[in-house]
Design a protein around this motif. Sequence first.
Motif, short mmCIF file in Angstrom:
data_model
loop_
_atom_site.label_atom_id
_atom_site.label_comp_id
_atom_site.label_asym_id
_atom_site.label_seq_id
_atom_site.Cartn_x
_atom_site.Cartn_y
_atom_site.Cartn_z
N ARG A 15 -32.28 26.15 -14.39
CA ARG A 15 -31.09 25.86 -13.69
C ARG A 15 -30.18 24.89 -14.39
NH1 ARG A 15 -32.32 22.45 -9.30
NH2 ARG A 15 -34.09 21.87 -10.58
N THR A 16 -28.85 25.13 -14.51
CA THR A 16 -28.01 24.65 -15.24
C THR A 16 -26.97 24.08 -14.34
OG1 THR A 16 -26.65 26.77 -15.72
CG2 THR A 16 -28.11 26.02 -17.34
N ARG A 17 -26.76 24.71 -13.16
CA ARG A 17 -25.83 24.18 -12.15
C ARG A 17 -26.39 23.08 -11.07
NH1 ARG A 17 -21.06 28.14 -11.64
NH2 ARG A 17 -21.70 29.56 -13.29
N THR A 18 -25.56 22.27 -10.58
CA THR A 18 -25.81 21.26 -9.58
C THR A 18 -25.11 21.47 -8.27
OG1 THR A 18 -24.25 19.85 -10.15
CG2 THR A 18 -26.11 19.54 -11.48
N ARG A 19 -25.65 20.88 -7.36
CA ARG A 19 -25.16 21.03 -5.84
C ARG A 19 -24.14 19.89 -5.56
NH1 ARG A 19 -30.85 21.29 -3.25
NH2 ARG A 19 -31.19 20.25 -5.19
N HIS A 21 -21.05 17.28 -7.58
CA HIS A 21 -20.26 17.14 -8.74
C HIS A 21 -20.57 15.92 -9.28
CE1 HIS A 21 -16.83 18.26 -10.99
NE2 HIS A 21 -16.32 17.02 -10.86
#
Length: 113
Positions: A15-19, A21
Amino acid sequence: MKSKRVRAYTLTGGRTRTRHHLLVETLISVPEFDPVLADSLMPESRALYTRACQRISVAELSATLTLPLGVVRVLISDLAGQNAVFIHPTAYAYQNNPQVLERILDGLKQLPV
């Protein structure tokens, strides 16, 4: 001979995206340290969790633990999803809040010229 370094994508499950900011200046803290939770975490997440017992920025966590910034963001987001860490709001969180913008404007008007 095997390398002792674990690849970044292994730590985050690819994974590279986060929930959440998370900017480099975003401050992280642990509201209440839970040793049982700490023992159940992967070593990298445990290190982040332990370091965040004192308020610390995402950039500082990355630098002190020598983990890539993207990995730190994903792992911090995972910890926040478990309510293990608190993500302190940054100016980004207030960018469209008219009340905050008015308070800033009022403060600027009060500055001596």
